[in-house]
Design a protein around this motif. Structure first.
Motif, mmCIF file in Angstrom:
data_model
loop_
_atom_site.group_PDB
_atom_site.id
_atom_site.type_symbol
_atom_site.label_atom_id
_atom_site.label_comp_id
_atom_site.label_asym_id
_atom_site.label_seq_id
_atom_site.Cartn_x
_atom_site.Cartn_y
_atom_site.Cartn_z
ATOM 1 N N PRO A 234 0.839 -1.210 0.000
ATOM 2 C CA PRO A 234 0.000 0.000 0.000
ATOM 3 C C PRO A 234 0.869 1.255 0.000
ATOM 4 C CG PRO A 234 0.045 -0.997 2.191
ATOM 5 C CD PRO A 234 0.802 -1.926 1.285
ATOM 6 N N PHE A 235 0.295 2.375 -0.433
ATOM 7 C CA PHE A 235 1.064 3.621 -0.560
ATOM 8 C C PHE A 235 1.816 3.988 0.718
ATOM 9 C CE2 PHE A 235 -1.319 5.915 -4.267
ATOM 10 C CZ PHE A 235 -0.795 4.982 -5.139
ATOM 11 N N HIS A 236 1.189 3.746 1.883
ATOM 12 C CA HIS A 236 1.839 4.210 3.126
ATOM 13 C C HIS A 236 3.077 3.369 3.463
ATOM 14 C CE1 HIS A 236 -0.905 1.110 4.841
ATOM 15 N NE2 HIS A 236 0.096 0.915 5.676
ATOM 16 N N GLN A 237 3.302 2.280 2.710
ATOM 17 C CA GLN A 237 4.510 1.470 2.925
ATOM 18 C C GLN A 237 5.504 1.615 1.768
ATOM 19 O OE1 GLN A 237 2.510 -2.431 3.866
ATOM 20 N NE2 GLN A 237 3.895 -2.375 5.605
ATOM 21 N N VAL A 238 5.465 2.764 1.120
ATOM 22 C CA VAL A 238 6.329 2.974 -0.048
ATOM 23 C C VAL A 238 7.809 2.819 0.314
ATOM 24 C CG1 VAL A 238 6.376 5.496 0.213
ATOM 25 C CG2 VAL A 238 6.834 4.477 -2.012
ATOM 26 N N ALA A 239 8.180 3.245 1.525
ATOM 27 C CA ALA A 239 9.591 3.133 1.937
ATOM 28 C C ALA A 239 10.019 1.668 2.002
ATOM 29 C CB ALA A 239 9.806 3.813 3.289
ATOM 30 N N GLU A 240 9.138 0.823 2.555
ATOM 31 C CA GLU A 240 9.450 -0.605 2.641
ATOM 32 C C GLU A 240 9.519 -1.226 1.238
ATOM 33 O OE1 GLU A 240 7.336 1.030 4.520
ATOM 34 O OE2 GLU A 240 7.062 0.128 6.496
ATOM 35 N N ALA A 241 8.628 -0.778 0.352
ATOM 36 C CA ALA A 241 8.631 -1.290 -1.026
ATOM 37 C C ALA A 241 9.947 -0.940 -1.725
ATOM 38 C CB ALA A 241 7.450 -0.707 -1.801
ATOM 39 N N MET A 242 10.403 0.290 -1.534
ATOM 40 C CA MET A 242 11.670 0.706 -2.136
ATOM 41 C C MET A 242 12.841 -0.093 -1.558
ATOM 42 S SD MET A 242 11.055 2.947 -4.428
ATOM 43 C CE MET A 242 12.635 3.711 -4.740
ATOM 44 N N ARG A 243 12.766 -0.348 -0.248
ATOM 45 C CA ARG A 243 13.835 -1.110 0.404
ATOM 46 C C ARG A 243 13.914 -2.530 -0.156
ATOM 47 N NH1 ARG A 243 12.373 -0.178 5.493
ATOM 48 N NH2 ARG A 243 13.101 1.958 5.304
ATOM 49 N N VAL A 251 12.008 -10.811 -6.611
ATOM 50 C CA VAL A 251 12.025 -11.627 -7.825
ATOM 51 C C VAL A 251 10.756 -11.245 -8.570
ATOM 52 C CG1 VAL A 251 11.958 -13.949 -8.793
ATOM 53 C CG2 VAL A 251 13.295 -13.513 -6.720
ATOM 54 N N GLY A 252 10.890 -10.430 -9.617
ATOM 55 C CA GLY A 252 9.724 -9.886 -10.304
ATOM 56 C C GLY A 252 9.444 -8.459 -9.869
ATOM 57 N N LYS A 253 8.227 -8.017 -10.103
ATOM 58 C CA LYS A 253 7.859 -6.607 -9.973
ATOM 59 C C LYS A 253 7.330 -6.262 -8.578
ATOM 60 C CE LYS A 253 7.166 -2.683 -12.235
ATOM 61 N NZ LYS A 253 8.308 -1.839 -12.559
ATOM 62 N N VAL A 254 7.783 -5.150 -8.057
ATOM 63 C CA VAL A 254 7.261 -4.610 -6.801
ATOM 64 C C VAL A 254 6.157 -3.615 -7.156
ATOM 65 C CG1 VAL A 254 7.822 -3.254 -4.740
ATOM 66 C CG2 VAL A 254 9.467 -4.929 -5.627
ATOM 67 N N ILE A 255 4.951 -3.850 -6.615
ATOM 68 C CA ILE A 255 3.773 -3.065 -7.006
ATOM 69 C C ILE A 255 3.273 -2.209 -5.842
ATOM 70 C CG2 ILE A 255 1.336 -3.230 -7.744
ATOM 71 C CD1 ILE A 255 3.129 -4.072 -9.964
ATOM 72 N N LEU A 256 2.933 -0.965 -6.149
ATOM 73 C CA LEU A 256 2.271 -0.091 -5.171
ATOM 74 C C LEU A 256 0.781 -0.013 -5.483
ATOM 75 C CD1 LEU A 256 4.650 3.017 -4.921
ATOM 76 C CD2 LEU A 256 4.340 1.217 -3.220
ATOM 77 N N VAL A 257 -0.049 -0.096 -4.437
ATOM 78 C CA VAL A 257 -1.505 0.072 -4.606
ATOM 79 C C VAL A 257 -1.980 1.142 -3.621
ATOM 80 C CG1 VAL A 257 -1.935 -2.279 -5.451
ATOM 81 C CG2 VAL A 257 -1.973 -1.833 -2.996
#
Length: 270
Positions: A234-243, A251-257
């Protein structure tokens, strides 16, 4: 109005409402999830045009794919598998090798512990027909030297500039200093090609992009390609997604929702 579409834009998509020209939208094929649609366009257009428009990939050729477990890497592997008897070399950390083998990489190489150029030469002394280079710097020179006669190097990124969460001026300076350079005369003597690709600068090529997307949608509908989703945040975890990407765990795509995925919708999709 009401159509489900995939959107292509250079930036500004990490928000709930976006405004783009109609020419940058593409109808989603039947059965595709929104997460898959988000993972399709940038990675698969890039991989398709690199491999087929620039690379002219044909049966019985060999390809070296760097960052093979990333978004473009997984797309490129799937697209290579649509051509008969293509040998794929792929660099990635050792923990991802099993997954790469399952997806069709004949020779996964751990770039952290091995010299990938040496490993390629052990298996294919003459080198490879195509190298996909998202790294830049000295790796572009290594890629060029790994090409067989009539081989093609396609450079489409400078990942060597990025070494962590903060800017590293030394890494930037080193990559810039080691950037590959060659003259037309040298190319003539080597019988090799060097191409540069940047989807972000194809804004004016609407018809060309639309024709590529049509081919990709067709391949998806035939079950020949399927975007690989590593994780959804989710958007509020964008920092974790980037990390997740910075630490090279994906492995594959990291998606933001826009919001946390609902358990019910997950079950419905399964």
């Amino acid at each position: 109005v009401g159509d489900k579409v995939m959107v292509l834009a250079r930036s500004g998509l990490w928000q709930e409402v976006v405004n783009v020209p109609a020419s940058q939208t593409f109808p989603m094929p039947e059965g595709m999830s929104f997460e898959e649609a988000a993972a399709l366009l940038v990675n698969y257009i890039t991989a398709y045009m690199i491999l087929f428009d620039f690379g002219n990939l044909r049966p019985n050729q060999s390809v070296l794919i760097h960052m093979a477990a990333g978004g473009v890497g997984t797309a490129a592997i799937q697209l290579c598998k649509t051509v008969e008897n293509v040998t794929i070399f792929g660099t990635a950390s050792a923990s991802k090798h099993e997954s790469l083998k399952e997806s069709g990489v004949a020779h996964p190489i751990d770039y952290r512990t091995m010299d990938y150029a040496e490993e390629v030469r052990k298996i294919s002394p003459k080198g490879v027909d195509i190298v996909l280079d998202p790294l830049g710097g000295s790796d572009t020179s290594k890629a060029f030297n790994l090409l067989k006669p009539m081989g093609k190097l396609i450079t489409y990124g400078v990942a060597n500039l990025l070494t962590g969460q903060k800017k590293n001026l030394m890494a930037m300076a080193k990559t810039w200093w080691n950037q590959f350079s060659i003259t037309a005369l040298q190319l003539l003597h080597q019988n090799k090609a060097v191409c540069g690709y940047h989807l972000g600068y194809m804004d004016e090529e609407a018809e060309l992009i639309r024709s590529v997307v049509a081919k990709l949608v067709n391949l998806y509908s035939q079950g020949k390609i399927k975007p690989k989703i590593d994780s959804v945040w989710p958007f509020h975890q964008v920092a974790e997604a980037m990390r997740q990407m910075q630490e090279k765990k994906n492995v594959g795509k990291v998606i933001l929702v826009p919001e946390a995925p609902k358990e019910e919708s997950k079950k419905a999709e399964n």
